[in-house]
Design an enzyme around this catalytic site. Sequence first.
Site, PDB file in Angstrom:
ATOM      1  N   ASN A  81      11.398  -9.407  76.098  1.00 18.07           N
ATOM      2  CA  ASN A  81      11.499  -8.946  74.708  1.00 18.07           C
ATOM      3  C   ASN A  81      11.417 -10.243  73.899  1.00 18.07           C
ATOM      4  O   ASN A  81      12.353 -11.050  73.925  1.00 18.07           O
ATOM      5  CB  ASN A  81      12.836  -8.247  74.522  1.00 18.07           C
ATOM      6  CG  ASN A  81      12.976  -7.462  73.238  1.00 18.07           C
ATOM      7  OD1 ASN A  81      14.062  -6.984  72.956  1.00 18.07           O
ATOM      8  ND2 ASN A  81      11.936  -7.307  72.448  1.00 18.07           N
ATOM      9  N   ASN A 101      12.231  -6.702  62.595  1.00 21.62           N
ATOM     10  CA  ASN A 101      11.280  -6.106  63.514  1.00 21.62           C
ATOM     11  C   ASN A 101       9.881  -6.654  63.251  1.00 21.62           C
ATOM     12  O   ASN A 101       9.598  -7.185  62.169  1.00 21.62           O
ATOM     13  CB  ASN A 101      11.253  -4.584  63.349  1.00 21.62           C
ATOM     14  CG  ASN A 101      12.545  -3.926  63.791  1.00 21.62           C
ATOM     15  OD1 ASN A 101      13.084  -4.258  64.839  1.00 21.62           O
ATOM     16  ND2 ASN A 101      13.035  -2.989  62.995  1.00 21.62           N
ATOM     17  N   CYS A 120      19.920  -6.784  67.685  1.00 18.94           N
ATOM     18  CA  CYS A 120      19.009  -6.794  68.830  1.00 18.94           C
ATOM     19  C   CYS A 120      19.757  -7.444  69.983  1.00 18.94           C
ATOM     20  O   CYS A 120      20.104  -8.626  69.908  1.00 18.94           O
ATOM     21  CB  CYS A 120      17.730  -7.555  68.496  1.00 18.94           C
ATOM     22  SG  CYS A 120      16.604  -7.719  69.895  1.00 18.94           S
ATOM     23  N   ASN A 165      22.941   0.216  66.349  1.00 22.32           N
ATOM     24  CA  ASN A 165      21.685   0.781  65.847  1.00 22.32           C
ATOM     25  C   ASN A 165      21.429   2.076  66.632  1.00 22.32           C
ATOM     26  O   ASN A 165      22.046   2.339  67.657  1.00 22.32           O
ATOM     27  CB  ASN A 165      20.525  -0.222  65.951  1.00 22.32           C
ATOM     28  CG  ASN A 165      20.295  -0.746  67.353  1.00 22.32           C
ATOM     29  OD1 ASN A 165      20.990  -0.391  68.285  1.00 22.32           O
ATOM     30  ND2 ASN A 165      19.312  -1.611  67.520  1.00 22.32           N
ATOM     31  N   ARG A 209      11.960   1.401  67.407  1.00 22.64           N
ATOM     32  CA  ARG A 209      11.712   1.673  65.999  1.00 22.64           C
ATOM     33  C   ARG A 209      11.146   0.424  65.319  1.00 22.64           C
ATOM     34  O   ARG A 209      11.706  -0.649  65.408  1.00 22.64           O
ATOM     35  CB  ARG A 209      13.044   2.076  65.358  1.00 22.64           C
ATOM     36  CG  ARG A 209      13.071   2.246  63.865  1.00 22.64           C
ATOM     37  CD  ARG A 209      14.488   2.493  63.375  1.00 22.64           C
ATOM     38  NE  ARG A 209      15.407   1.421  63.739  1.00 22.64           N
ATOM     39  CZ  ARG A 209      16.625   1.260  63.217  1.00 22.64           C
ATOM     40  NH1 ARG A 209      17.086   2.131  62.337  1.00 22.64           N
ATOM     41  NH2 ARG A 209      17.382   0.265  63.596  1.00 22.64           N
ATOM     42  N   CYS A 217      14.701  -3.867  75.770  1.00 21.72           N
ATOM     43  CA  CYS A 217      15.498  -3.666  74.550  1.00 21.72           C
ATOM     44  C   CYS A 217      16.958  -3.734  74.972  1.00 21.72           C
ATOM     45  O   CYS A 217      17.406  -2.909  75.776  1.00 21.72           O
ATOM     46  CB  CYS A 217      15.171  -2.330  73.896  1.00 21.72           C
ATOM     47  SG  CYS A 217      16.239  -1.907  72.493  1.00 21.72           S
ATOM     48  N   GLY A 218      17.698  -4.706  74.444  1.00 15.73           N
ATOM     49  CA  GLY A 218      19.074  -4.904  74.878  1.00 15.73           C
ATOM     50  C   GLY A 218      19.995  -3.766  74.478  1.00 15.73           C
ATOM     51  O   GLY A 218      20.740  -3.230  75.304  1.00 15.73           O
TER      52      GLY A 218
END
Length: 314
Positions: A19, A83, A92, A183, A244, A252-253
Amino acid sequence: MTAVATSTLHVTKGHGTQNDFVLLDDRQGVVDLTAHLVRELADRRGGLGGDGVIRVIGTEHLPEGAAVLAEEPGARWFMDYRNGDGSVAEMCGNGVRVFAAYLERLGLWDSVAELAVGTRAGVKRVRRVAVPEGIGDDVWYAVDMGRWFLPGGEAAVANGVDAEVLVAGVDVARPGLSVDVGNPHVVLALQDEDELTAADLTRAPVVTPVPAHGTNVELVVPLGEDRDPDGTVVGLVRMRVHERGVGETRSCGTGACAAALAVRSWAGAGAPDVWLVEVPGGTVRVTVLPGGNVELAGPAVLVATADVDLSALR
C-alpha cells in the site's frame, strides 16, 4: 500559515505491504497541498505514483490539530493523509506505520519511545515490534488503532450482517457487515479463494444501503486457525479490498482490522483475539485489545527519495 510557492518538492516514496504513498516533510505547513497536487503526485504515469499522499505537518498548523493536542499534547506531528483522488481521509493503517518510519528517518522520532501521531481519527500510538517468525525481515511497527465498533449495533452482531454488497465478477449480491475503525468499512465473506480471485474490483462494489460518506469494501475468505510458537491461537484470513477514493489496493491497514473483526464476530464466542491477514502485498497482524481497541502490526519500507519538478506536472 501562508503557503509558499516552490518549483521543486522533495518527497519520499514508501509502502506498507505494498500500500504505497508519496510522503513530504512540511513541518511548518507552507506547502499548498491542493487536491490537484495530490492527484498529480499520486498519478502512476504522469507523477511519482501512490495510493495516497502523506504530509508530515506540525499538529498546531491544522485546524484538526486543536482536538489532537487537547487529547495528547505530545502528539507533535500530524499525519495529513489524502487519498489518491485528492480527497481527505480520516486515517490509514498502513500509512501511519510508513509515517512513523519516515519520522524516524527525519530524526523526529526515537523509536525506543512510543510515538503519538495526530490523525483525523484521533491520536494513534506507534511502537517498534519484533517481526513474527517466518514473515520476512522488514522492520515492523505496531499501531494502537483506537476504538472500533459495529455501526449496525446488536442487531448486526446477532444477524452477522447489516448491508448487501454487489461485486462485479461475483454471481449474486452478498450480505456484508459494517465495521468502523476510524473510517468506514463493509466486509463480506466469499465461498473460496477461486471466488476471491474472480472478483472484479476495477469497479466499485455497490453497497446497500448506500453509505453517506462512502465506504471501503473488504472481500474475505477465512482460512481457519493456527498456533504461534508460544501457543497463542491465531486466526487466518485472506483479503482483497476496494478503497474509497482509490480503487483496489495491494493492502489496506484499517481494512485488515475490519476484516479480522468481522470474521471474529461471525465466529462467535471463543474466537481468537489475534489474526494474521494475508493481502496481495503481504501479511499484517491484527490484535483485539482489552477495552475495545484494536492493534495493527506490519512492515513499513521507505524505498526512494526524489525531487519533483512541479512545473512538469499537468
